[in-house]
Design an enzyme around this catalytic site. Structure first.
Site, PDB file in Angstrom:
ATOM      1  N   SER A   1       0.840  -1.201   0.000  1.00 40.80           N
ATOM      2  CA  SER A   1       0.000   0.000   0.000  1.00 40.80           C
ATOM      3  C   SER A   1       0.872   1.247   0.000  1.00 40.80           C
ATOM      4  O   SER A   1       1.652   1.489   0.920  1.00 40.80           O
ATOM      5  CB  SER A   1      -0.906   0.024   1.232  1.00 40.80           C
ATOM      6  OG  SER A   1      -1.552   1.281   1.299  1.00 40.80           O
TER       7      SER A   1
ATOM      8  N   ASP B   1      -4.677   3.844  -1.979  1.00 40.14           N
ATOM      9  CA  ASP B   1      -5.772   4.246  -1.090  1.00 40.14           C
ATOM     10  C   ASP B   1      -6.181   5.684  -1.359  1.00 40.14           C
ATOM     11  O   ASP B   1      -5.466   6.621  -0.995  1.00 40.14           O
ATOM     12  CB  ASP B   1      -5.317   4.115   0.373  1.00 40.14           C
ATOM     13  CG  ASP B   1      -5.145   2.669   0.800  1.00 40.14           C
ATOM     14  OD1 ASP B   1      -6.109   1.902   0.694  1.00 40.14           O
ATOM     15  OD2 ASP B   1      -4.036   2.325   1.247  1.00 40.14           O
TER      16      ASP B   1
ATOM     17  N   MET C   1      -8.663   8.675  -0.505  1.00 47.42           N
ATOM     18  CA  MET C   1      -9.527   9.081   0.622  1.00 47.42           C
ATOM     19  C   MET C   1      -9.995  10.519   0.434  1.00 47.42           C
ATOM     20  O   MET C   1      -9.261  11.345  -0.098  1.00 47.42           O
ATOM     21  CB  MET C   1      -8.753   8.990   1.937  1.00 47.42           C
ATOM     22  CG  MET C   1      -8.149   7.634   2.202  1.00 47.42           C
ATOM     23  SD  MET C   1      -7.194   7.652   3.734  1.00 47.42           S
ATOM     24  CE  MET C   1      -6.545   5.987   3.738  1.00 47.42           C
TER      25      MET C   1
ATOM     26  N   ASP D   1      -7.056  -6.222   4.242  1.00 45.13           N
ATOM     27  CA  ASP D   1      -6.419  -4.900   4.202  1.00 45.13           C
ATOM     28  C   ASP D   1      -6.359  -4.309   5.598  1.00 45.13           C
ATOM     29  O   ASP D   1      -7.386  -3.953   6.178  1.00 45.13           O
ATOM     30  CB  ASP D   1      -7.222  -3.991   3.260  1.00 45.13           C
ATOM     31  CG  ASP D   1      -6.582  -2.619   3.092  1.00 45.13           C
ATOM     32  OD1 ASP D   1      -5.479  -2.390   3.617  1.00 45.13           O
ATOM     33  OD2 ASP D   1      -7.217  -1.770   2.425  1.00 45.13           O
TER      34      ASP D   1
HETATM   35  C1  DX5 Z   1      -6.436   1.895   5.458  1.00 43.79           C
HETATM   36  C2  DX5 Z   1      -5.969   1.474   4.110  1.00 43.79           C
HETATM   37  C3  DX5 Z   1      -4.919   0.442   4.107  1.00 43.79           C
HETATM   38  C4  DX5 Z   1      -3.621   0.878   4.726  1.00 43.79           C
HETATM   39  C5  DX5 Z   1      -2.953  -0.332   5.278  1.00 43.79           C
HETATM   40  O1  DX5 Z   1      -7.581   2.651   5.296  1.00 43.79           O
HETATM   41  O2  DX5 Z   1      -7.053   0.939   3.378  1.00 43.79           O
HETATM   42  O3  DX5 Z   1      -4.685  -0.020   2.770  1.00 43.79           O
HETATM   43  O4  DX5 Z   1      -2.761   1.490   3.806  1.00 43.79           O
HETATM   44  O5  DX5 Z   1      -1.844   0.069   6.004  1.00 43.79           O
HETATM   45  P1  DX5 Z   1      -1.092  -0.915   7.004  1.00 43.79           P
HETATM   46  O6  DX5 Z   1      -0.626  -2.084   6.199  1.00 43.79           O
HETATM   47  O7  DX5 Z   1       0.012  -0.081   7.538  1.00 43.79           O
HETATM   48  O8  DX5 Z   1      -2.086  -1.322   8.054  1.00 43.79           O
HETATM   49 ZN    ZN Z   2      -6.609   0.054   1.428  1.00 43.19          ZN
END
Ligand code: DX5
Ligand code: ZN
Length: 243
Positions: free
Chosen positions: A32, A58, A60, A198
């Site tokens: 990610s 990601d 947002m 995820d």
């Molecule tokens: C959170 C995202 C994830 C995030 C995961 O909203 O959807 O994809 O990047 O990050 P880690 O692997 O650090 O938990």
């Molecule tokens: Zn994600």
């Protein structure tokens, strides 16, 4: 995909009291980008281009989730530097608004949240018309039944194992039965739907998710947060060896 339970090929899930025992043979690792150094995105992507299968992006909006990340111009600017499959996880209130633009920026798959689009039929059609694969994501509190009627229009189901919005959170093990439920649903119907987990994936939690039936692991902190992201991917891939 071949599933092996207790040594028997293509057998459905076998569960002991403590653990699931899926073996998935086509594990995909999706780093990610949220955990990368945003000042050097092309350099960061280059570090995972050989070892990763997908790149997880990601998006947002500060509304569906309480954080803002990056969007279409940023994705377009890194597209030229890699051939990785772009797996775009859209965490916005109106996830179908920018399908065409995201396709133009070079994403391959768009995942929308079922909490944002309770009936994903038209958004899925829109994604396909733009040439994209389509995924549906579930927050930790959302039951599998919310997406069950729509699995056949999906290439991917995403089980969130943290609250969406931020990287670096702790894995929520209570979602594992939902992963298993999704896997069972897909296998019983002979569907090819990928099941992604995820959030909070590390070398310790990855085998739990894979054993429950996940075959795509998203990993931000445990890849881009490491000194050697390529070695970190190899470490996560060992989850495939879990019995
Ligand atoms: C959170 C995202 C994830 C995030 C995961 O909203 O959807 O994809 O990047 O990050 P880690 O692997 O650090 O938990
Ligand atoms: Zn994600």
């Amino acid at each position: 995909m071949v599933l092996i339970g207790c040594g028997e090929r293509a057998k459905s899930r076998v569960r002991s009291a403590e653990a699931y025992t899926f073996m998935v043979t086509d594990l995909k690792i999706a780093p990610s980008l949220l955990a990368a150094d945003f000042a050097d995105l092309r350099g960061e992507v280059a570090k995972v281009s050989d070892g990763a299968d997908w790149l997880h992006l990601d998006v947002m909006d500060g509304h569906f989730v309480p954080n803002i990340s990056f969007g279409i111009p940023v994705i377009a600017s890194i597209r030229g530097g890699t051939d990785l499959y772009f797996d775009c996880h859209v965490m916005t209130t109106n996830p179908d608004t920018y399908v065409t633009e995201l396709a133009g920026a070079g994403v391959d798959l768009i995942t929308m949240h079922i909490e944002a689009i309770p009936d994903p039929t038209d958004p899925a059609k829109k994604a396909r018309a733009a040439g994209l694969d389509f995924g549906l994501a579930l927050n930790p509190a959302t039951p599998f039944s919310a997406v069950a009627p729509f699995v056949e229009i999906c290439d991917l189901l995403v089980v969130m194992s943290v609250e969406p919005g931020y990287g670096g959170q702790a894995f929520i093990p209570q979602v594992l039965p939902k992963v298993a439920e999704a896997r069972e649903w897909v296998e019983e119907r002979g569907l090819g739907t990928d099941i992604q987990i995820d959030g909070g994936i590390t070398p310790e939690t990855a085998p739990l998710a894979v054993s429950a039936g996940a075959n795509v692991l998203v990993a931000g902190t445990s890849v881009f947060g490491q000194v050697d992201p390529s070695a970190a991917i190899a470490e996560l891939r060992r989850a495939e060896e879990t019995e």
